[in-house]
Design an enzyme around this catalytic site. Sequence first.
Site, PDB file in Angstrom:
ATOM      1  N   ASP A  31       0.850  -1.199   0.000  1.00  0.00           N
ATOM      2  CA  ASP A  31       0.000   0.000   0.000  1.00  0.00           C
ATOM      3  C   ASP A  31       0.880   1.241   0.000  1.00  0.00           C
ATOM      4  O   ASP A  31       1.856   1.340   0.750  1.00  0.00           O
ATOM      5  CB  ASP A  31      -0.931  -0.004   1.220  1.00  0.00           C
ATOM      6  CG  ASP A  31      -2.057   1.014   1.087  1.00  0.00           C
ATOM      7  OD1 ASP A  31      -3.218   0.590   0.973  1.00  0.00           O
ATOM      8  OD2 ASP A  31      -1.770   2.243   1.095  1.00  0.00           O
ATOM      9  N   ILE A  32       0.514   2.205  -0.834  1.00  0.00           N
ATOM     10  CA  ILE A  32       1.323   3.405  -1.025  1.00  0.00           C
ATOM     11  C   ILE A  32       1.271   4.342   0.194  1.00  0.00           C
ATOM     12  O   ILE A  32       2.177   5.154   0.389  1.00  0.00           O
ATOM     13  CB  ILE A  32       0.873   4.118  -2.327  1.00  0.00           C
ATOM     14  CG1 ILE A  32       1.991   4.920  -2.948  1.00  0.00           C
ATOM     15  CG2 ILE A  32      -0.368   4.975  -2.116  1.00  0.00           C
ATOM     16  CD1 ILE A  32       1.701   5.342  -4.379  1.00  0.00           C
ATOM     17  N   ASN A  87     -13.028  -2.583   2.855  1.00  0.00           N
ATOM     18  CA  ASN A  87     -13.944  -1.467   3.061  1.00  0.00           C
ATOM     19  C   ASN A  87     -14.994  -1.437   1.962  1.00  0.00           C
ATOM     20  O   ASN A  87     -14.685  -1.659   0.788  1.00  0.00           O
ATOM     21  CB  ASN A  87     -13.165  -0.146   3.062  1.00  0.00           C
ATOM     22  CG  ASN A  87     -12.235  -0.035   4.253  1.00  0.00           C
ATOM     23  OD1 ASN A  87     -12.614  -0.364   5.376  1.00  0.00           O
ATOM     24  ND2 ASN A  87     -11.006   0.405   4.021  1.00  0.00           N
ATOM     25  N   VAL A  96     -11.067   3.079  -3.498  1.00  0.00           N
ATOM     26  CA  VAL A  96     -10.779   2.410  -4.775  1.00  0.00           C
ATOM     27  C   VAL A  96     -11.852   1.348  -4.978  1.00  0.00           C
ATOM     28  O   VAL A  96     -12.045   0.472  -4.114  1.00  0.00           O
ATOM     29  CB  VAL A  96      -9.373   1.774  -4.779  1.00  0.00           C
ATOM     30  CG1 VAL A  96      -9.130   1.017  -6.078  1.00  0.00           C
ATOM     31  CG2 VAL A  96      -8.297   2.840  -4.579  1.00  0.00           C
ATOM     32  N   HIS A 100     -10.641  -5.013  -2.706  1.00  0.00           N
ATOM     33  CA  HIS A 100      -9.279  -5.289  -2.237  1.00  0.00           C
ATOM     34  C   HIS A 100      -9.297  -5.575  -0.750  1.00  0.00           C
ATOM     35  O   HIS A 100     -10.175  -5.109  -0.026  1.00  0.00           O
ATOM     36  CB  HIS A 100      -8.343  -4.113  -2.559  1.00  0.00           C
ATOM     37  CG  HIS A 100      -8.857  -2.798  -2.073  1.00  0.00           C
ATOM     38  ND1 HIS A 100      -9.822  -2.090  -2.765  1.00  0.00           N
ATOM     39  CD2 HIS A 100      -8.577  -2.076  -0.965  1.00  0.00           C
ATOM     40  CE1 HIS A 100     -10.100  -0.980  -2.107  1.00  0.00           C
ATOM     41  NE2 HIS A 100      -9.361  -0.949  -0.995  1.00  0.00           N
ATOM     42  N   HIS A 102      -7.031  -5.361   2.609  1.00  0.00           N
ATOM     43  CA  HIS A 102      -5.860  -4.835   3.305  1.00  0.00           C
ATOM     44  C   HIS A 102      -5.338  -5.921   4.239  1.00  0.00           C
ATOM     45  O   HIS A 102      -6.113  -6.509   4.997  1.00  0.00           O
ATOM     46  CB  HIS A 102      -6.237  -3.629   4.166  1.00  0.00           C
ATOM     47  CG  HIS A 102      -6.818  -2.472   3.409  1.00  0.00           C
ATOM     48  ND1 HIS A 102      -6.070  -1.357   3.096  1.00  0.00           N
ATOM     49  CD2 HIS A 102      -8.062  -2.247   2.918  1.00  0.00           C
ATOM     50  CE1 HIS A 102      -6.847  -0.484   2.445  1.00  0.00           C
ATOM     51  NE2 HIS A 102      -8.057  -1.003   2.328  1.00  0.00           N
TER      52      HIS A 102
HETATM   53  P1  AMP Z   1      -9.682   1.792   0.474  1.00  0.00           P
HETATM   54  O1  AMP Z   1      -9.622   3.135   1.139  1.00  0.00           O
HETATM   55  O2  AMP Z   1     -10.122   0.680   1.380  1.00  0.00           O
HETATM   56  O3  AMP Z   1     -10.479   1.851  -0.812  1.00  0.00           O
HETATM   57  O4  AMP Z   1      -8.200   1.425   0.120  1.00  0.00           O
HETATM   58  C1  AMP Z   1      -7.512   1.922  -0.988  1.00  0.00           C
HETATM   59  C2  AMP Z   1      -6.056   1.804  -0.651  1.00  0.00           C
HETATM   60  O5  AMP Z   1      -5.323   1.873  -1.851  1.00  0.00           O
HETATM   61  C3  AMP Z   1      -5.526   2.907   0.272  1.00  0.00           C
HETATM   62  O6  AMP Z   1      -4.973   2.315   1.446  1.00  0.00           O
HETATM   63  C4  AMP Z   1      -4.459   3.598  -0.590  1.00  0.00           C
HETATM   64  O7  AMP Z   1      -3.339   4.008   0.160  1.00  0.00           O
HETATM   65  C5  AMP Z   1      -4.107   2.514  -1.590  1.00  0.00           C
HETATM   66  N1  AMP Z   1      -3.585   2.988  -2.857  1.00  0.00           N
HETATM   67  C6  AMP Z   1      -4.114   3.951  -3.659  1.00  0.00           C
HETATM   68  N2  AMP Z   1      -3.382   4.082  -4.777  1.00  0.00           N
HETATM   69  C7  AMP Z   1      -2.353   3.192  -4.688  1.00  0.00           C
HETATM   70  C8  AMP Z   1      -1.245   2.863  -5.523  1.00  0.00           C
HETATM   71  N3  AMP Z   1      -1.049   3.466  -6.706  1.00  0.00           N
HETATM   72  N4  AMP Z   1      -0.384   1.910  -5.093  1.00  0.00           N
HETATM   73  C9  AMP Z   1      -0.581   1.299  -3.908  1.00  0.00           C
HETATM   74  N5  AMP Z   1      -1.610   1.560  -3.083  1.00  0.00           N
HETATM   75  C10 AMP Z   1      -2.488   2.497  -3.458  1.00  0.00           C
END
Ligand code: AMP
Length: 115
Positions: A31-32, A87, A96, A100, A102
């Site tokens: 995760d970024i 989520n 996103v 996914h 976490h």
């Molecule tokens: P959510 O808030 O549950 O939809 O999680 C989306 C996750 O994606 C967040 O923890 C972000 O930090 C992560 N994220 C968004 N863009 C990227 C990316 N390009 N590479 C890795 N993680 C990402």
Amino acid sequence: MSENCLFCKIGTGAIPSQKIFENEKVFGFVDIHPQAKTHLLFVHKTHTSNINDMSKDSTAIAEVFQAIAEYTKDKDLSTDGFRVVTNLGPNAGQTVFHTHFHVVGGEPLGHFGRR
Ligand code: AMP
Ligand code: ZN
């Protein structure tokens, strides 16, 4: 593959990521914006928008959890423990819209619950 989906593009490699796991069906990457010392995301290559959408395909759900088990096996993560979170929607803060999971750990985690 869904057009303009960030995680579909990460899956194909069109957008770079720090991949830590990949098989035919599932990939995992760092995760970024990590929320713990270890913060990974596990994603099925078949696009669904959230866990309820994905629930029409129980095999896909199983494949993600099998990938998590395979990846964490024989790692400190599995002996020390970790948390899996997915989520759905605004109250949970989903940002996103490709389902996914976490995987967070690497240190003791605060109790799960309200902000
Ligand atoms: P959510 O808030 O549950 O939809 O999680 C989306 C996750 O994606 C967040 O923890 C972000 O930090 C992560 N994220 C968004 N863009 C990227 C990316 N390009 N590479 C890795 N993680 C990402
Ligand atoms: Zn997608």
